[in-house]
Design an enzyme around this catalytic site. Structure first.
Site, PDB file in Angstrom:
ATOM      1  N   GLU A  53      -9.425   9.210 -36.856  1.00  0.00           N
ATOM      2  CA  GLU A  53      -9.987  10.570 -36.234  1.00  0.00           C
ATOM      3  C   GLU A  53     -11.611  10.153 -36.342  1.00  0.00           C
ATOM      4  OE1 GLU A  53      -9.270  15.412 -37.800  1.00  0.00           O
ATOM      5  OE2 GLU A  53      -7.863  13.622 -38.059  1.00  0.00           O
ATOM      6  N   PHE A  74     -20.379  26.939 -43.052  1.00  0.00           N
ATOM      7  CA  PHE A  74     -20.293  26.370 -43.662  1.00  0.00           C
ATOM      8  C   PHE A  74     -22.392  26.371 -43.764  1.00  0.00           C
ATOM      9  CE2 PHE A  74     -17.584  24.100 -39.888  1.00  0.00           C
ATOM     10  CZ  PHE A  74     -16.597  23.912 -40.974  1.00  0.00           C
ATOM     11  N   ASP A 329     -12.030  11.104 -40.585  1.00  0.00           N
ATOM     12  CA  ASP A 329     -13.249  12.930 -40.052  1.00  0.00           C
ATOM     13  C   ASP A 329     -14.529  13.113 -39.668  1.00  0.00           C
ATOM     14  OD1 ASP A 329     -13.122  14.754 -38.464  1.00  0.00           O
ATOM     15  OD2 ASP A 329     -11.444  16.023 -40.005  1.00  0.00           O
TER      16      ASP A 329
END
Length: 366
Positions: A53, A74, A329
């Protein structure tokens, strides 16, 4: 040699004929510390690691975006680092893989990919362009990268054509869809022909979170921290997968397979309650199996972003060791942290190797 292997060989040969470098050595590094009771990777034995991923931004797409749309608070310096790494292939990415012993990344389009494009013709063109670009990257670095192709669900017939092209002509490993497509979920009746094609091709579909929810969720009001990886993405993606189950997709297409990231987006840990409560609910589609059975037969999960041995042990018990795959990820998670977690899980070496690479090789035919 299988048809898929032949196709992959042809893609690589075409790339070599155009002068594209086929460099990149496999990073089979000796790492890890043995844990008690046979757990963890034993020193002196190479551990092949495939991460499935791993996001990339590709040039030339009309409507490409990322999850960094300002809705989630973020930190700016974190976003800047992600944006530096997302479009990159060789300057940062391969160096990061080598440093951490990652043999291969399976790349896919960063969210929301093409899913939010309202113009179906543009979505079709963007999917084709993205898949060609991914195939070129894989051809240039065949031992380091695989690809999960994009699908333009905005036009199901075009999605079927692109699925066949991506698998048969480009040698892609499978597909990734970033959540809903302009408000439509994968259980929609008009997507049945796409599911039929995926089953026919033996191709797996990775269901990834999207940064674009379909509606206003009051729970998130005044708490933007809950938007995204802390909560809403897992809840929405797990719910999306439940729609696929409850819509009877896996009864209609028993050979179809879905992959969920982030240790299954809550579902493995909710499976016992699903099995109990499904008996009390008048579902619109009469299912042939309990929800937990679909989790074990039709759904695989990855470890992306959930680097905890207790959670892994529970997930393995819920979905089975053959349905758990490693993912980082990248670049949203740290490769070093993810790989350290993998190397030190408390599992026998044969099971560790299934998670590290074996299940990905089998399910994605890498």
């Amino acid at each position: 040699m299988s048809a898929h292997d032949w196709t992959r060989r042809q893609v690589l040969n075409r790339a070599a004929g155009t002068g594209v470098a086929l460099g990149g050595a496999s990073a089979l590094l000796n790492t890890g510390v043995a844990q008690a009771h046979g757990g963890g990777h034993r020193p002196g034995k190479p551990l092949k690691i495939i991460a499935i991923e791993e996001a990339v931004l590709l040039p030339g797409l009309v409507t490409q975006g990322t999850a960094l749309n300002g809705a989630i608070p973020f930190k700016p310096e974190v976003v800047a680092e992600w944006m530096k790494r997302l479009p990159d292939i060789t300057a940062y990415r391969i160096a990061d893989m080598d440093e951490n012993g990652v043999t291969m990344q399976v790349l896919s389009l960063a969210p929301p990919g093409i899913q939010m494009q309202p113009d179906a013709a543009i979505a079709v063109a963007d999917a084709r362009r993205a898949n060609d670009a991914l195939a070129a990257i894989v051809a240039a670095h065949p031992t380091r990268f695989g690809g999960l192709a994009a699908l333009p669900f905005q036009d199901p017939k075009a999605a079927v054509r692109e699925a066949r092209r991506a698998m048969n002509d480009l040698g892609m490993a499978g597909f990734l869809v970033n959540g809903h497509t302009c408000g439509e979920y994968l259980d929609a009746p008009r997507f049945r022909e796409v599911w039929a094609a995926l089953e026919e091709l033996g191709a797996t579909l990775y269901l990834h979170p999207t940064p674009a929810p379909t509606g206003d969720w009051g729970l998130l009001h005044g708490r933007p921290e809950l938007v995204g990886p802390l909560y809403s993405w897992a809840a929405e993606t797990g719910g999306h997968a439940l729609r696929v189950i409850l819509g009877g997709v896996f009864d209609d297409f028993p050979g179809a397979r879905l992959i969920l990231g982030h240790m299954g987006e809550f579902l493995p840990f909710h499976a016992p309650r699903l099995d109990v409560q499904i008996q009390n609910i008048a579902t619109r589609v009469r299912l042939k199996r309990k929800p937990s059975e679909y989790l074990r037969r039709n759904i695989a999960i990855t470890t992306s972003g959930v680097m905890d041995d207790t959670m892994l042990q529970a997930a393995v018990k819920a979905v089975g060791i053959d349905n758990v795959l490693f993912a980082i990820d990248y670049p949203f998670e740290k490769s070093a942290q993810a790989v350290e977690f993998l190397r030190n899980v408390n599992l026998p070496t044969p099971q560790l190797r299934k998670i590290a690479h074996g299940n990905a090789e089998r399910i994605l035919r890498l």
